[in-house]
Structure formats: C-alpha cells, structure tokens
Design a protein around this motif. Structure first.
Motif, PDB file in Angstrom:
ATOM      1  N   VAL A   1       8.287  -3.186   9.356  1.00  0.00           N
ATOM      2  CA  VAL A   1       7.398  -3.424  10.501  1.00  0.00           C
ATOM      3  C   VAL A   1       7.897  -2.664  11.721  1.00  0.00           C
ATOM      4  CG1 VAL A   1       6.528  -5.181  12.101  1.00  0.00           C
ATOM      5  CG2 VAL A   1       6.624  -5.666   9.638  1.00  0.00           C
ATOM      6  N   ASN A   2       9.213  -2.597  11.901  1.00  0.00           N
ATOM      7  CA  ASN A   2       9.806  -1.912  13.051  1.00  0.00           C
ATOM      8  C   ASN A   2      10.016  -0.418  12.801  1.00  0.00           C
ATOM      9  OD1 ASN A   2      12.802  -1.579  14.794  1.00  0.00           O
ATOM     10  ND2 ASN A   2      10.950  -2.310  15.797  1.00  0.00           N
ATOM     11  N   LEU A   3       9.596   0.058  11.624  1.00  0.00           N
ATOM     12  CA  LEU A   3       9.704   1.476  11.253  1.00  0.00           C
ATOM     13  C   LEU A   3      11.146   1.948  11.132  1.00  0.00           C
ATOM     14  CD1 LEU A   3       6.799   2.938  13.442  1.00  0.00           C
ATOM     15  CD2 LEU A   3       6.734   2.313  11.023  1.00  0.00           C
ATOM     16  N   LEU A   4      12.066   1.029  10.931  1.00  0.00           N
ATOM     17  CA  LEU A   4      13.439   1.413  10.623  1.00  0.00           C
ATOM     18  C   LEU A   4      13.580   1.807   9.160  1.00  0.00           C
ATOM     19  CD1 LEU A   4      15.366  -1.317  12.629  1.00  0.00           C
ATOM     20  CD2 LEU A   4      15.130   1.102  13.214  1.00  0.00           C
ATOM     21  N   GLU A   5      12.633   1.381   8.351  1.00  0.00           N
ATOM     22  CA  GLU A   5      12.565   1.786   6.944  1.00  0.00           C
ATOM     23  C   GLU A   5      11.180   2.362   6.679  1.00  0.00           C
ATOM     24  OE1 GLU A   5      14.908   1.811   4.784  1.00  0.00           O
ATOM     25  OE2 GLU A   5      16.397   0.354   5.484  1.00  0.00           O
ATOM     26  N   GLU A   6      11.122   3.428   5.922  1.00  0.00           N
ATOM     27  CA  GLU A   6       9.841   3.915   5.428  1.00  0.00           C
ATOM     28  C   GLU A   6       9.382   3.004   4.294  1.00  0.00           C
ATOM     29  OE1 GLU A   6       9.923   8.025   4.414  1.00  0.00           O
ATOM     30  OE2 GLU A   6      10.902   8.638   6.286  1.00  0.00           O
ATOM     31  N   PHE A   7       8.077   2.893   4.122  1.00  0.00           N
ATOM     32  CA  PHE A   7       7.565   2.112   2.994  1.00  0.00           C
ATOM     33  C   PHE A   7       6.725   3.016   2.109  1.00  0.00           C
ATOM     34  CE2 PHE A   7       5.120   1.284   6.837  1.00  0.00           C
ATOM     35  CZ  PHE A   7       3.795   1.498   6.467  1.00  0.00           C
ATOM     36  N   ASP A   8       6.615   2.616   0.859  1.00  0.00           N
ATOM     37  CA  ASP A   8       6.070   3.503  -0.162  1.00  0.00           C
ATOM     38  C   ASP A   8       4.582   3.326  -0.414  1.00  0.00           C
ATOM     39  OD1 ASP A   8       8.719   4.489  -0.721  1.00  0.00           O
ATOM     40  OD2 ASP A   8       9.081   2.616  -1.801  1.00  0.00           O
ATOM     41  N   GLY A   9       4.059   2.186  -0.022  1.00  0.00           N
ATOM     42  CA  GLY A   9       2.647   1.938  -0.256  1.00  0.00           C
ATOM     43  C   GLY A   9       2.180   0.752   0.541  1.00  0.00           C
ATOM     44  N   GLY A  10       0.874   0.660   0.730  1.00  0.00           N
ATOM     45  CA  GLY A  10       0.317  -0.412   1.530  1.00  0.00           C
ATOM     46  C   GLY A  10       0.137   0.018   2.972  1.00  0.00           C
ATOM     47  N   GLU A  11      -0.144  -0.953   3.826  1.00  0.00           N
ATOM     48  CA  GLU A  11      -0.453  -0.655   5.223  1.00  0.00           C
ATOM     49  C   GLU A  11       0.093  -1.751   6.121  1.00  0.00           C
ATOM     50  OE1 GLU A  11      -4.356   0.800   7.778  1.00  0.00           O
ATOM     51  OE2 GLU A  11      -4.627  -0.687   6.191  1.00  0.00           O
ATOM     52  N   ILE A  12       0.594  -1.342   7.283  1.00  0.00           N
ATOM     53  CA  ILE A  12       0.985  -2.260   8.343  1.00  0.00           C
ATOM     54  C   ILE A  12       0.136  -1.929   9.562  1.00  0.00           C
ATOM     55  CG2 ILE A  12       2.844  -3.041   9.868  1.00  0.00           C
ATOM     56  CD1 ILE A  12       4.826  -2.226   7.696  1.00  0.00           C
ATOM     57  N   VAL A  13      -0.602  -2.914  10.053  1.00  0.00           N
ATOM     58  CA  VAL A  13      -1.464  -2.732  11.221  1.00  0.00           C
ATOM     59  C   VAL A  13      -0.963  -3.656  12.318  1.00  0.00           C
ATOM     60  CG1 VAL A  13      -3.811  -2.912  12.136  1.00  0.00           C
ATOM     61  CG2 VAL A  13      -3.439  -2.115   9.783  1.00  0.00           C
ATOM     62  N   LEU A  14      -0.634  -3.088  13.466  1.00  0.00           N
ATOM     63  CA  LEU A  14      -0.154  -3.861  14.606  1.00  0.00           C
ATOM     64  C   LEU A  14      -1.094  -3.627  15.777  1.00  0.00           C
ATOM     65  CD1 LEU A  14       1.940  -5.702  15.907  1.00  0.00           C
ATOM     66  CD2 LEU A  14       3.322  -3.677  16.433  1.00  0.00           C
TER      67      LEU A  14
END
Length: 260
Positions: free
Chosen positions: A56-69
C-alpha cells in the motif's frame, strides 16, 4: 469501539498478489477501508500482514491486482492490457498520500525530535522552515512530547521515539496512516503510552490500517478486525465477532495461542 461515521471507501485493494521469488506471500487479497475507519490486521508471522502494508505504501512492488487510494490507482497503470510501473516522480507523490509508522522507529539519530518531524515537511511538502517548525511543534505537543522537542533519539525512551515517529507521519497530513507492529520493539512498560497515542488518533477520526499482535488493543481501538492466514484474508468482522465468535477453527486456534 463504536461504529465509524459513514464514510466513502478510501482504500480499495483488489486481487492483490505478491511473490518473493517462488513464494507467493499475498494470494489475491481484497480489502476496503473507509474514511475515518480503524482496521486492525492480525495473524501469525508470515501470513502477509506487513507485506500488505508495504505494498500500500509502495515500499514493495506487487505482481498483480490493484490498489486504489482516494480514487487513484497506486503504483501502476494499465495500457494496452499490460501493467506499467509509474515514474518515480508520481510514485513519490502517491507515497506521500500515506503515512507509515514502522516497528523500529526509523528516526535520524543526528536530528532532534523537532528536526525529525520537520524534515519531511520541508523536503517533501516544500514548506517554509518557520511554517514547518510550527506544525512539527503542534504534532509533538499532541503526542505528549512538548518538553522533549530538542532531544535527540538517543536521549528518548523507545516509547518516546515511537511517538516522534507517529508525529512525523501525521504532520504530513496523509489520507491514510499505516502502523506496522508499532509496539513490538518496545519494553512492556512502554507499550501503553504508544497505544494510548494511537487510540487518541482513532478517537479523532483518523483513518488507520494497523498491523498488531496486541489483541486487546485491536479489540479496543478497531471498528473492524481482519484475520490473515497464509497470504489471504480468512475472516473479518467487528471486534466482538472476531474475538468472541470466531467462525473458523484456524482463527480460534490463533486466538488461543495469542492468549498463552
């Protein structure tokens, strides 16, 4: 805790996947957090709690899906059916939408408490030093450190250092505050002062997403408790439901081990 005021969805996580090499740490996580809501995430070590916050804080990349803030897709854009990582300039702006408090404080040892809080205000928010100083003083006062503003981290207790870190995060006026095991590095006698600070933020209407191993605190402060197990959300509900009427044997087992 009483029900939160009705608020719009602030954070929406949809189908989130994260791998560390061959190990899938997050396996399609879906979670919504509303404005002014306090959500605590509990679960065993390795269940994916901290990784979720770091995505959520973009300290880790994620491989799939979506985060909407706050209506904005975080970290990536999809163009022609492919995900593209956003430029660093945009990532920095998005990261500033959240404030993260870590378990190990992460204060700069060569800066006073006041300067630690001011730093992000002047460097990221581009505030004038006088304005940043007033705001930093205000937040340090709100966490009970008005008399320790000129102290260096080495001159503060662990609980005081963590309260500086909380003031630093809140001074940036984030839309969402992430707290990752903020008491785990503290001696037991210092835990309560930090938990009291977090509870006061919750009472004032901050939107909080909390990873914690303090079950009593999660029950007291949360509008909703989420139980993660093996990279997925296994159960979620009001604190009374989670702690008094667990629906699964796995949650009952976890709560039993947490009480021992």
């Amino acid at each position: 805790m009483t029900e939160p005021l009705a608020g719009r969805p602030l954070l929406q996580i949809r189908g989130l996947h994260k791998h560390f090499k061959e190990i899938e740490v997050l396996k399609g996580v879906d979670l919504t957090v509303h404005e002014r809501e306090v959500v605590s995430i509990i679960g065993s070590s390795g269940s994916g709690k901290t990784t979720l916050l770091r995505c959520v804080n973009l300290l880790e990349e994620f491989d799939g899906g979506e985060i909407v803030l706050d209506g904005e897709s975080i970290g990536y854009r999809v163009r022609r059916g492919r995900r593209h990582r956003l430029p660093d300039r945009l990532l920095s702006r998005q990261r500033a939408m959240t404030g993260m408090v870590f378990q190990n404080f992460n204060l700069f040892p060569h800066l006073t408490a006041l300067r630690n809080v001011m730093l992000g205000l002047t460097k990221v928010r581009r505030m004038q030093r006088d304005e940043a100083r007033v705001l930093a003083q205000t937040w340090l006062g709100r966490v009970g450190l008005a008399q320790r503003m000129e102290s260096y981290p080495s001159q503060l207790s662990g609980g005081q250092q963590q309260r500086v870190a909380i003031a630093r995060a809140l001074a940036m006026n984030p839309k969402l505050v992430l707290l990752d095991e903020v008491t785990s590095a503290l001696d037991p006698e210092l835990v309560q002062e930090v938990l009291a600070t977090v509870k006061s933020l919750a009472d004032e209407g901050a939107t909080l997403l909390i990873v914690t191993h303090e079950m009593g605190f999660a029950r007291q402060v949360s509008h909703r408790v989420v139980f993660m197990d093996k990279g997925q959300i296994a159960e979620q509900g009001a604190p009374a439901e989670i702690f008094e009427r667990p629906a699964s044997a796995r949650l009952a087992e976890f709560l039993g081990s947490a009480r021992r």
